[in-house]
Design a protein around this motif. Sequence first.
Motif, PDB file in Angstrom:
ATOM      1  N   GLU A  39     -16.024 -52.070  -6.836  1.00 37.04           N
ATOM      2  CA  GLU A  39     -15.459 -52.735  -8.001  1.00 37.04           C
ATOM      3  C   GLU A  39     -14.522 -53.836  -7.532  1.00 37.04           C
ATOM      4  OE1 GLU A  39     -16.336 -52.174 -11.065  1.00 37.04           O
ATOM      5  OE2 GLU A  39     -17.627 -50.469 -10.591  1.00 37.04           O
ATOM      6  N   PRO A  40     -14.541 -54.993  -8.186  1.00 32.64           N
ATOM      7  CA  PRO A  40     -13.670 -56.095  -7.744  1.00 32.64           C
ATOM      8  C   PRO A  40     -12.204 -55.698  -7.802  1.00 32.64           C
ATOM      9  CG  PRO A  40     -14.591 -56.536  -9.926  1.00 32.64           C
ATOM     10  CD  PRO A  40     -15.314 -55.340  -9.384  1.00 32.64           C
ATOM     11  N   ILE A  41     -11.456 -56.202  -6.833  1.00 38.57           N
ATOM     12  CA  ILE A  41     -10.024 -55.907  -6.767  1.00 38.57           C
ATOM     13  C   ILE A  41      -9.326 -56.527  -7.972  1.00 38.57           C
ATOM     14  CG2 ILE A  41      -7.925 -56.232  -5.420  1.00 38.57           C
ATOM     15  CD1 ILE A  41      -9.666 -56.366  -2.932  1.00 38.57           C
ATOM     16  N   GLN A  42      -8.615 -55.691  -8.712  1.00 36.19           N
ATOM     17  CA  GLN A  42      -7.895 -56.182  -9.883  1.00 36.19           C
ATOM     18  C   GLN A  42      -6.559 -56.775  -9.437  1.00 36.19           C
ATOM     19  OE1 GLN A  42      -9.109 -56.244 -12.974  1.00 36.19           O
ATOM     20  NE2 GLN A  42     -11.023 -55.306 -12.271  1.00 36.19           N
ATOM     21  N   GLU A  43      -6.459 -58.082  -9.513  1.00 38.18           N
ATOM     22  CA  GLU A  43      -5.247 -58.768  -9.084  1.00 38.18           C
ATOM     23  C   GLU A  43      -4.359 -59.064 -10.290  1.00 38.18           C
ATOM     24  OE1 GLU A  43      -6.408 -62.185  -6.947  1.00 38.18           O
ATOM     25  OE2 GLU A  43      -7.480 -61.063  -5.393  1.00 38.18           O
ATOM     26  N   LEU A  44      -3.096 -58.853 -10.081  1.00 36.54           N
ATOM     27  CA  LEU A  44      -2.146 -59.119 -11.151  1.00 36.54           C
ATOM     28  C   LEU A  44      -2.021 -60.617 -11.386  1.00 36.54           C
ATOM     29  CD1 LEU A  44       0.668 -56.587 -10.142  1.00 36.54           C
ATOM     30  CD2 LEU A  44      -1.152 -56.278 -11.835  1.00 36.54           C
ATOM     31  N   GLN A  45      -1.606 -60.997 -12.583  1.00 32.53           N
ATOM     32  CA  GLN A  45      -1.507 -62.402 -12.936  1.00 32.53           C
ATOM     33  C   GLN A  45      -0.514 -63.133 -12.021  1.00 32.53           C
ATOM     34  OE1 GLN A  45      -3.359 -64.085 -14.945  1.00 32.53           O
ATOM     35  NE2 GLN A  45      -2.257 -66.031 -14.647  1.00 32.53           N
ATOM     36  N   GLN A  46       0.608 -62.437 -11.685  1.00 26.17           N
ATOM     37  CA  GLN A  46       1.576 -63.089 -10.814  1.00 26.17           C
ATOM     38  C   GLN A  46       1.017 -63.300  -9.410  1.00 26.17           C
ATOM     39  OE1 GLN A  46       2.049 -60.300 -12.530  1.00 26.17           O
ATOM     40  NE2 GLN A  46       3.220 -58.738 -11.404  1.00 26.17           N
ATOM     41  N   ASP A  47       0.114 -62.396  -8.975  1.00 23.37           N
ATOM     42  CA  ASP A  47      -0.523 -62.588  -7.675  1.00 23.37           C
ATOM     43  C   ASP A  47      -1.410 -63.830  -7.697  1.00 23.37           C
ATOM     44  OD1 ASP A  47       0.656 -60.287  -6.723  1.00 23.37           O
ATOM     45  OD2 ASP A  47      -1.048 -59.009  -7.253  1.00 23.37           O
ATOM     46  N   ILE A  80     -11.971 -61.641 -15.554  1.00 21.00           N
ATOM     47  CA  ILE A  80     -11.129 -61.514 -14.377  1.00 21.00           C
ATOM     48  C   ILE A  80     -11.280 -62.779 -13.524  1.00 21.00           C
ATOM     49  CG2 ILE A  80     -11.313 -58.996 -14.279  1.00 21.00           C
ATOM     50  CD1 ILE A  80     -13.271 -59.379 -11.921  1.00 21.00           C
ATOM     51  N   VAL A  81     -10.271 -63.019 -12.693  1.00 22.97           N
ATOM     52  CA  VAL A  81     -10.364 -64.064 -11.684  1.00 22.97           C
ATOM     53  C   VAL A  81     -11.022 -63.428 -10.465  1.00 22.97           C
ATOM     54  CG1 VAL A  81      -9.108 -65.671 -10.215  1.00 22.97           C
ATOM     55  CG2 VAL A  81      -8.343 -65.253 -12.553  1.00 22.97           C
ATOM     56  N   GLN A  82     -12.191 -63.905 -10.112  1.00 21.64           N
ATOM     57  CA  GLN A  82     -12.951 -63.288  -9.040  1.00 21.64           C
ATOM     58  C   GLN A  82     -12.309 -63.559  -7.673  1.00 21.64           C
ATOM     59  OE1 GLN A  82     -16.778 -65.155  -9.590  1.00 21.64           O
ATOM     60  NE2 GLN A  82     -17.564 -63.453 -10.818  1.00 21.64           N
ATOM     61  N   SER A  83     -12.288 -62.524  -6.861  1.00 21.78           N
ATOM     62  CA  SER A  83     -11.917 -62.733  -5.467  1.00 21.78           C
ATOM     63  C   SER A  83     -13.068 -63.450  -4.769  1.00 21.78           C
ATOM     64  CB  SER A  83     -11.620 -61.393  -4.780  1.00 21.78           C
ATOM     65  OG  SER A  83     -12.734 -60.524  -4.893  1.00 21.78           O
ATOM     66  N   TYR A  84     -12.795 -64.046  -3.629  1.00 23.98           N
ATOM     67  CA  TYR A  84     -13.840 -64.742  -2.897  1.00 23.98           C
ATOM     68  C   TYR A  84     -14.974 -63.780  -2.536  1.00 23.98           C
ATOM     69  CZ  TYR A  84     -10.405 -68.464  -2.399  1.00 23.98           C
ATOM     70  OH  TYR A  84      -9.482 -69.455  -2.652  1.00 23.98           O
ATOM     71  N   ARG A  85     -16.199 -64.294  -2.519  1.00 23.66           N
ATOM     72  CA  ARG A  85     -17.422 -63.571  -2.182  1.00 23.66           C
ATOM     73  C   ARG A  85     -17.855 -62.602  -3.283  1.00 23.66           C
ATOM     74  NH1 ARG A  85     -17.834 -61.972   4.055  1.00 23.66           N
ATOM     75  NH2 ARG A  85     -19.851 -62.982   3.742  1.00 23.66           N
ATOM     76  N   THR A  86     -17.268 -62.746  -4.467  1.00 25.68           N
ATOM     77  CA  THR A  86     -17.622 -61.897  -5.601  1.00 25.68           C
ATOM     78  C   THR A  86     -18.528 -62.669  -6.549  1.00 25.68           C
ATOM     79  OG1 THR A  86     -15.553 -60.646  -5.466  1.00 25.68           O
ATOM     80  CG2 THR A  86     -16.723 -60.602  -7.568  1.00 25.68           C
ATOM     81  N   LYS A  87     -19.533 -61.985  -7.085  1.00 17.72           N
ATOM     82  CA  LYS A  87     -20.456 -62.610  -8.034  1.00 17.72           C
ATOM     83  C   LYS A  87     -20.757 -61.633  -9.162  1.00 17.72           C
ATOM     84  CE  LYS A  87     -25.063 -64.766  -8.405  1.00 17.72           C
ATOM     85  NZ  LYS A  87     -25.487 -63.960  -9.564  1.00 17.72           N
ATOM     86  N   HIS A  88     -20.886 -62.158 -10.354  1.00 23.14           N
ATOM     87  CA  HIS A  88     -21.246 -61.325 -11.501  1.00 23.14           C
ATOM     88  C   HIS A  88     -22.761 -61.119 -11.527  1.00 23.14           C
ATOM     89  CE1 HIS A  88     -20.717 -59.587 -15.539  1.00 23.14           C
ATOM     90  NE2 HIS A  88     -21.886 -60.144 -15.809  1.00 23.14           N
ATOM     91  N   CYS A  89     -23.176 -59.868 -11.616  1.00 24.23           N
ATOM     92  CA  CYS A  89     -24.600 -59.535 -11.699  1.00 24.23           C
ATOM     93  C   CYS A  89     -24.969 -59.309 -13.157  1.00 24.23           C
ATOM     94  CB  CYS A  89     -24.917 -58.292 -10.868  1.00 24.23           C
ATOM     95  SG  CYS A  89     -26.645 -57.755 -10.991  1.00 24.23           S
ATOM     96  N   SER A  90     -25.883 -60.114 -13.655  1.00 25.37           N
ATOM     97  CA  SER A  90     -26.280 -60.010 -15.064  1.00 25.37           C
ATOM     98  C   SER A  90     -27.048 -58.723 -15.337  1.00 25.37           C
ATOM     99  CB  SER A  90     -27.131 -61.223 -15.448  1.00 25.37           C
ATOM    100  OG  SER A  90     -28.290 -61.311 -14.627  1.00 25.37           O
ATOM    101  N   LYS A  91     -27.707 -58.161 -14.319  1.00 25.24           N
ATOM    102  CA  LYS A  91     -28.470 -56.921 -14.505  1.00 25.24           C
ATOM    103  C   LYS A  91     -27.549 -55.706 -14.530  1.00 25.24           C
ATOM    104  CE  LYS A  91     -32.743 -58.650 -12.395  1.00 25.24           C
ATOM    105  NZ  LYS A  91     -32.236 -60.004 -12.061  1.00 25.24           N
ATOM    106  N   CYS A  92     -26.561 -55.692 -13.638  1.00 25.07           N
ATOM    107  CA  CYS A  92     -25.603 -54.573 -13.590  1.00 25.07           C
ATOM    108  C   CYS A  92     -24.458 -54.757 -14.582  1.00 25.07           C
ATOM    109  CB  CYS A  92     -25.034 -54.432 -12.181  1.00 25.07           C
ATOM    110  SG  CYS A  92     -26.240 -53.937 -10.931  1.00 25.07           S
ATOM    111  N   GLN A  93     -24.322 -55.976 -15.100  1.00 28.61           N
ATOM    112  CA  GLN A  93     -23.275 -56.294 -16.067  1.00 28.61           C
ATOM    113  C   GLN A  93     -21.874 -56.052 -15.511  1.00 28.61           C
ATOM    114  OE1 GLN A  93     -23.579 -57.724 -19.275  1.00 28.61           O
ATOM    115  NE2 GLN A  93     -25.622 -58.100 -18.436  1.00 28.61           N
ATOM    116  N   LYS A  94     -21.673 -56.441 -14.256  1.00 24.12           N
ATOM    117  CA  LYS A  94     -20.342 -56.342 -13.664  1.00 24.12           C
ATOM    118  C   LYS A  94     -20.267 -57.240 -12.435  1.00 24.12           C
ATOM    119  CE  LYS A  94     -21.357 -52.273 -10.794  1.00 24.12           C
ATOM    120  NZ  LYS A  94     -20.936 -50.890 -10.472  1.00 24.12           N
ATOM    121  N   CYS A  95     -19.045 -57.497 -11.989  1.00 18.66           N
ATOM    122  CA  CYS A  95     -18.835 -58.298 -10.799  1.00 18.66           C
ATOM    123  C   CYS A  95     -18.955 -57.425  -9.553  1.00 18.66           C
ATOM    124  CB  CYS A  95     -17.456 -58.955 -10.832  1.00 18.66           C
ATOM    125  SG  CYS A  95     -17.329 -60.309 -12.037  1.00 18.66           S
ATOM    126  N   ILE A  96     -19.622 -57.950  -8.524  1.00 21.83           N
ATOM    127  CA  ILE A  96     -19.886 -57.204  -7.306  1.00 21.83           C
ATOM    128  C   ILE A  96     -19.157 -57.868  -6.140  1.00 21.83           C
ATOM    129  CG2 ILE A  96     -21.646 -56.305  -5.749  1.00 21.83           C
ATOM    130  CD1 ILE A  96     -21.830 -55.167  -8.564  1.00 21.83           C
TER     131      ILE A  96
END
Length: 259
Positions: A39-47, A80-96
């Motif tokens: 699961e993509p790392i959830q980064e706080l807004q201040q981060d 979410i703001v994606q971390s680097y190397r993260t992509k949303h998969c339309s089939k899985c319906q989530k960011c990988i």
Amino acid sequence: MLTLTIFENNLTLLIGIRLLIETFAAGYFYLQCNDSAGEPIQELQQDYEMADMSFSSSKGDNGQFESQTPDRNECQECKIVQSYRTKHCSKCQKCIPKYDHHCFWIGGCVGELNHRMYWLFLFFQCSLCFDGLIQFQNQFVFYSIYDEEYGYDQYKYQYFIILIMAATSFAFGLFTGTLLIYHTILILTGKTTWEQTKRDKISYLIFYPKYYHPYNYGLIENIKQTFFHKDILSHWIPPQKDQIKEQCNIFDNKYYSCC
């Protein structure tokens, strides 16, 4: 069981045990591939705001400031703001995280946390196919010699089954072997399938020179990050543009690319 029934010689048990071990190993790692790719790392807004502030800048030829690190993308689906190397998969319906590709064989995505399991699955499946192919060839020769010695042909059914299974093993072995070699090269060079095939469309890659990959940390470190990550996601920090050195290796460089 069909394999064991056509192996009617003293090596039947040894051959069967080895093939069963390879089958169970391939099956085990196949099931492990179904685990979450991460699961993509959830980064706080201040981060995120601090990260924006930390992006180095330098003056260009026209006197304007230009960013020294690429911007991150925001996923409109996951909000979410994606971390680097993260992509949303339309089939899985989530960011990988560290997205490689969506694989219909495993029914999900290959990402940072299950890429090693996917490689091991390919390795043992490829081993099973080619080991089986060798054993089928040995059995075919065995039955042929037996028929020649006794002067009659009573193994036509076994010949047919062996040929069908050998052809199937060869086809699957060729397919999985090609994938195994390709993913081995990707791991050794610190890349993913997505980054290799879509480099000219990925924002954090087109930011850098064409033959430079910002996440290639060397052979040993690339292997460690794929196989020994302890199920902990990495923070992929891109290098500053004015501090990079052009990479050159046997797989991909400014003169040629193998993939």
